[in-house]
Design a protein around this motif. Structure first.
Motif, PDB file in Angstrom:
ATOM      1  N   GLY A 113       0.781  -1.225   0.000  1.00 59.45           N
ATOM      2  CA  GLY A 113       0.000   0.000   0.000  1.00 59.45           C
ATOM      3  C   GLY A 113       0.813   1.275   0.000  1.00 59.45           C
ATOM      4  O   GLY A 113       0.250   2.369  -0.004  1.00 59.45           O
ATOM      5  N   ARG A 114       2.129   1.150   0.010  1.00 64.14           N
ATOM      6  CA  ARG A 114       2.997   2.330   0.008  1.00 64.14           C
ATOM      7  C   ARG A 114       3.793   2.386  -1.297  1.00 64.14           C
ATOM      8  O   ARG A 114       4.232   1.344  -1.797  1.00 64.14           O
ATOM      9  CB  ARG A 114       3.974   2.294   1.182  1.00 64.14           C
ATOM     10  CG  ARG A 114       3.307   2.235   2.539  1.00 64.14           C
ATOM     11  CD  ARG A 114       2.560   3.506   2.851  1.00 64.14           C
ATOM     12  NE  ARG A 114       2.028   3.503   4.205  1.00 64.14           N
ATOM     13  CZ  ARG A 114       1.282   4.467   4.724  1.00 64.14           C
ATOM     14  NH1 ARG A 114       0.972   5.523   3.979  1.00 64.14           N
ATOM     15  NH2 ARG A 114       0.835   4.396   5.959  1.00 64.14           N
ATOM     16  N   PRO A 115       3.999   3.591  -1.825  1.00 67.45           N
ATOM     17  CA  PRO A 115       4.783   3.686  -3.064  1.00 67.45           C
ATOM     18  C   PRO A 115       6.255   3.387  -2.799  1.00 67.45           C
ATOM     19  O   PRO A 115       6.793   3.744  -1.752  1.00 67.45           O
ATOM     20  CB  PRO A 115       4.584   5.147  -3.500  1.00 67.45           C
ATOM     21  CG  PRO A 115       4.264   5.883  -2.230  1.00 67.45           C
ATOM     22  CD  PRO A 115       3.502   4.914  -1.370  1.00 67.45           C
ATOM     23  N   GLY A 116       6.871   2.723  -3.750  1.00 65.32           N
ATOM     24  CA  GLY A 116       8.294   2.452  -3.642  1.00 65.32           C
ATOM     25  C   GLY A 116       9.091   3.591  -4.250  1.00 65.32           C
ATOM     26  O   GLY A 116       8.914   3.934  -5.418  1.00 65.32           O
ATOM     27  N   ARG A 117       9.959   4.187  -3.452  1.00 62.24           N
ATOM     28  CA  ARG A 117      10.740   5.319  -3.949  1.00 62.24           C
ATOM     29  C   ARG A 117      11.953   4.839  -4.747  1.00 62.24           C
ATOM     30  O   ARG A 117      12.597   3.860  -4.378  1.00 62.24           O
ATOM     31  CB  ARG A 117      11.207   6.187  -2.779  1.00 62.24           C
ATOM     32  CG  ARG A 117      10.143   7.141  -2.276  1.00 62.24           C
ATOM     33  CD  ARG A 117      10.625   7.900  -1.071  1.00 62.24           C
ATOM     34  NE  ARG A 117      10.732   7.020   0.093  1.00 62.24           N
ATOM     35  CZ  ARG A 117      11.099   7.439   1.306  1.00 62.24           C
ATOM     36  NH1 ARG A 117      11.424   8.701   1.496  1.00 62.24           N
ATOM     37  NH2 ARG A 117      11.154   6.595   2.313  1.00 62.24           N
ATOM     38  N   LEU A 118      12.237   5.572  -5.812  1.00 61.39           N
ATOM     39  CA  LEU A 118      13.420   5.293  -6.609  1.00 61.39           C
ATOM     40  C   LEU A 118      14.599   6.098  -6.079  1.00 61.39           C
ATOM     41  O   LEU A 118      14.453   7.260  -5.720  1.00 61.39           O
ATOM     42  CB  LEU A 118      13.182   5.649  -8.075  1.00 61.39           C
ATOM     43  CG  LEU A 118      12.051   4.911  -8.797  1.00 61.39           C
ATOM     44  CD1 LEU A 118      11.975   5.384 -10.249  1.00 61.39           C
ATOM     45  CD2 LEU A 118      12.246   3.405  -8.732  1.00 61.39           C
ATOM     46  N   VAL A 119      15.746   5.465  -6.012  1.00 60.02           N
ATOM     47  CA  VAL A 119      17.012   6.147  -5.748  1.00 60.02           C
ATOM     48  C   VAL A 119      17.925   5.792  -6.914  1.00 60.02           C
ATOM     49  O   VAL A 119      18.089   4.619  -7.249  1.00 60.02           O
ATOM     50  CB  VAL A 119      17.633   5.706  -4.409  1.00 60.02           C
ATOM     51  CG1 VAL A 119      18.992   6.361  -4.213  1.00 60.02           C
ATOM     52  CG2 VAL A 119      16.706   6.029  -3.252  1.00 60.02           C
ATOM     53  N   ARG A 120      18.486   6.807  -7.549  1.00 63.71           N
ATOM     54  CA  ARG A 120      19.231   6.631  -8.806  1.00 63.71           C
ATOM     55  C   ARG A 120      18.389   5.868  -9.828  1.00 63.71           C
ATOM     56  O   ARG A 120      18.876   5.029 -10.578  1.00 63.71           O
ATOM     57  CB  ARG A 120      20.569   5.928  -8.575  1.00 63.71           C
ATOM     58  CG  ARG A 120      21.586   6.151  -9.707  1.00 63.71           C
ATOM     59  CD  ARG A 120      22.889   5.434  -9.452  1.00 63.71           C
ATOM     60  NE  ARG A 120      23.858   5.702 -10.506  1.00 63.71           N
ATOM     61  CZ  ARG A 120      24.375   4.771 -11.311  1.00 63.71           C
ATOM     62  NH1 ARG A 120      24.016   3.508 -11.173  1.00 63.71           N
ATOM     63  NH2 ARG A 120      25.256   5.102 -12.233  1.00 63.71           N
ATOM     64  N   ASN A 121      17.084   6.127  -9.824  1.00 59.94           N
ATOM     65  CA  ASN A 121      16.146   5.533 -10.787  1.00 59.94           C
ATOM     66  C   ASN A 121      16.088   4.010 -10.693  1.00 59.94           C
ATOM     67  O   ASN A 121      15.819   3.336 -11.687  1.00 59.94           O
ATOM     68  CB  ASN A 121      16.513   5.947 -12.221  1.00 59.94           C
ATOM     69  CG  ASN A 121      16.396   7.434 -12.446  1.00 59.94           C
ATOM     70  OD1 ASN A 121      15.334   8.023 -12.202  1.00 59.94           O
ATOM     71  ND2 ASN A 121      17.479   8.068 -12.876  1.00 59.94           N
TER      72      ASN A 121
END
Length: 686
Positions: A396-404
């Motif tokens: 239920g939570r968005p996954g954040r991108l780091v360095r895409n």
């Protein structure tokens, strides 16, 4: 029994513990040079305690909260009833010449604890760890590896390594008269901000005590300057979930904490760590570390066979023995937004086939190496489309991108099997002799939906080490480089399983000098990969010569990362000369005793290496280059150390002969100028 003592002896040190007369715990009696235990303990105290318990004032080696309620405990545990604390009883001790094991039990809680001590042959290092076995359901909120007691008569001087991405391993000092000091990481790796390493000295006194934690995950070190003249350091892993659950019958072991002592200050302590890491490397130490060329800074993601072969030919002509293709060789990798996880050579970049490309590189002379980032995945990759459940995520939570990119949950066995299968396929299909393992993002939304009781950080570490152990056993001749966005994952568990590590993505000359100066306090030259590039300074932009860049990089494992196509014939000729000189002395640099000469804040500094009658001095000018350094006509000097005063030493380049006492007292002379800011001197003992 309460007054019995046990002593472990290393090459040059003694470590003595005893059962406390005040309660069921082990406490430090003496630690220092051989024979330091012969006399009353420097940690003895009056035993008058007010508003604290005797356990709170004791130099205890390990105690749970409950028994030690106020001044810092290594174990915080609760049982099914929820009450926090343990009040254990001493069980027995197993004593050997090189190892000690102290067992304690808390029958009511359902916990058995064993404190482990072990010496490391040929070093002055003692390894400590703790093991827990449950007979009831337990919740461990804190499970440190050990507590380290250091007798202090004045103010505790702490030395530690700080930084950020591109500025790792900055040697930092803090005087701690009283209070608590903590460093650590919650990034799933040791991180760039702090190294899991700490040195403690008694004010200006030269003797130095050190600890280093072997754990490539979340960690902490906490130093407490306590009343009564002592410093107590707690160190261990930090569970991602805030606690570890232990079921009846389960046993859990903490990471190893290495403890070291030197009477010769931080420089002497660094040599203790260097000897220990040479032992961790084992037989691989005797394989020459090849001079590599890495094409990343020349081509970035624009990887194609013809351009890479042009670079490989030029690098081979200079004397490079290894050609490494970095990021950008696989399908879907035009930039950093795609491709990770789909580890197949891009047929458009290698139209004659990847195996033919590697054969063409090898035909030029060098070995071949490849970059890979096996823990990461691009959202648009085929791997992510087929296995979205393999990434860390919270329902239920968005996954954040780091360095895409996203991070794979390497704690999952199926992910480990995929990574092992990928590496086996690449190393089995292609003639690859070198593998650079990178990791360019930490975990953020760190979860595994539906998994129930988990210990995500420890499981990721176990998966990472399982893959490295497989690499070592299945592909023993492949050289492995460890990297995590630079120096984000450098500690003893990784160093024991890799051949070299990458201290920083910053290769600018004066910036890199400071990084390497700090790095060599904690780690050995033979694991320190260092490149010559054209990178300008980020934090110290003052220009330096190509010679400076080479001499600085030669302090560890020499590599080149510059765009050789842009170098002039004169630069290439100079580079070839430096590479040839390096090959003549790298065995001394990688296996000899290293001494740090001065600091980057001095007008001149360097590193001295000694082995087999040869002394190699890498000397670097860090001051102004547009005038006389001291008074007109007088060169700067670097005082050497560890030489025989009565012996003579001959400079192999100039033929000049020096007395050992002269080099120790006055030092080697260097007449720096705008055109001469670095030198490599080789001395032969006559």
């Amino acid at each position: 029994m309460t007054h019995q003592r046990w002593t472990l002896r290393t090459e040059n040190t003694s470590y003595t513990v005893r059962l406390s007369p005040d309660g069921p715990w082990v406490e430090l009696d003496a630690w220092g040079p051989l024979g330091v235990e012969d006399g009353p303990s420097a940690l003895d105290r009056s035993r008058r305690t007010h508003f604290i318990t005797p356990a709170d004032a004791a130099p205890a080696e390990y105690l749970p909260y409950g028994t030690r309620p106020f001044t810092g405990s290594e174990l915080v545990v609760s049982g099914p009833g929820g009450d926090r604390g343990s009040w254990w009883e001493f069980d027995h001790v197993e004593a050997e010449e090189t190892a000690l094991r102290f067992a304690f039990h808390d029958e009511q809680l359902g916990l058995r604890t064993v404190l482990h001590y072990e010496t490391v042959p040929g070093t002055d290092v003692i390894l400590r760890r703790t093991e827990f076995t449950a007979t009831a359901e337990l919740r461990l909120e804190r499970l440190d590896s050990a507590a380290v007691n250091i007798p202090i008569t004045g103010v505790a001087r702490l030395t530690y390594l700080t930084g950020q991405w591109s500025q790792e391993f900055q040697r930092t000092r803090l005087d701690l008269p009283r209070g608590t000091f903590t460093i650590g990481s919650l990034q799933g790796v040791p991180g760039h901000a702090y190294a899991p390493w700490l040195a403690v000295q008694d004010g200006e006194a030269p003797a130095a005590y050190g600890i280093a934690l072997a754990w490539p995950g979340n960690w902490h070190m906490t130093a407490e300057a306590e009343p009564g003249g002592s410093v107590r350091v707690r160190a261990g892993r930090v569970p991602h979930e805030g606690a570890v659950l232990l079921a009846p019958g389960e046993t859990l072991a903490t990471p190893q904490l290495a403890c070291a002592f030197s009477p010769d200050g931080l420089d002497g302590l660094s040599r203790v760590w260097h000897r220990y890491e040479r032992r961790l490397t084992g037989e691989r130490l005797h394989r020459p570390r090849k001079v590599l060329y890495n094409s990343w800074e020349a081509t970035g993601f624009d990887v194609e066979a013809a351009g890479q072969l042009e670079l490989a030919k030029t690098a081979a002509d200079l004397g490079a023995e290894l050609f490494v293709v970095d990021d950008g060789w696989f399908t879907g990798r035009a930039d950093d937004t795609g491709g990770l996880g789909d580890w197949w050579p891009d047929p458009a970049a290698f139209p004659q086939g990847f195996d033919q490309f590697i054969a063409d590189v090898r035909a030029l002379g060098p070995d071949f190496g490849l970059w890979i980032e096996p823990e990461s995945v691009s959202p648009g990759s085929r791997l992510h489309a087929e296995h979205p459940e393999w990434v860390y995520r919270i329902e239920g939570r968005p996954g954040r991108l780091v360095r895409n990119q996203l991070l794979l949950d390497l704690g999952r066995t199926d992910v480990q099997d995929f990574v092992i299968g990928t590496l086996d396929r690449l190393l089995g299909t292609y003639d690859i002799g070198y593998l650079k393992w990178d990791m360019n993002r930490p975990p953020t939304e760190r979860g595994r939906p539906g998994a129930g009781r988990v210990d995500l950080d420890a499981e990721h570490v176990a998966g990472y080490l399982r893959v490295l152990d497989h690499l070592r056993s299945a592909h023993p001749d492949v050289t492995v480089e460890g990297c995590a966005g630079g120096g984000g994952r450098i500690e003893h568990a990784t160093i024991a399983r890799t051949d070299v590590v990458w201290p920083s993505d910053n290769t600018a000359p004066l910036d890199r000098l400071r990084i390497q100066y700090g790095f060599l306090h904690a780690h050995a030259p033979h694991v320190m990969s260092s490149w010559v590039t054209d990178a300008p300074g980020v934090f110290d932009p003052r220009p330096r010569s190509l010679a400076f860049r080479f001499v600085n990089a030669m302090c560890g494992v020499l590599g080149i990362g510059a765009d050789l196509r842009a170098w002039t014939p004169e630069q290439r000729a100079e580079a070839a000369g430096w590479i040839a000189r390096y090959k003549e002395v790298r065995d001394v640099i990688h296996r000899g005793e290293a001494r740090l000469l001065g600091t980057p804040d001095d007008p001149s500094c360097g590193v001295q290496y000694d082995a087999g009658g040869r002394t190699v001095v890498a000397a670097l000018s860090t001051g102004r280059l547009d005038g006389a350094p001291l008074v007109p006509g007088r060169p700067q000097r670097l005082r050497l150390r560890g030489l025989e005063p009565a012996a003579r030493y001959r400079d192999t380049a100039t033929g000049t002969s020096y007395g050992g006492a002269h080099l120790l007292h006055h030092g080697l002379p260097f007449a720096w100028s705008a055109g001469h800011d670095a030198d490599l001197v080789v001395l032969l003992r006559e």
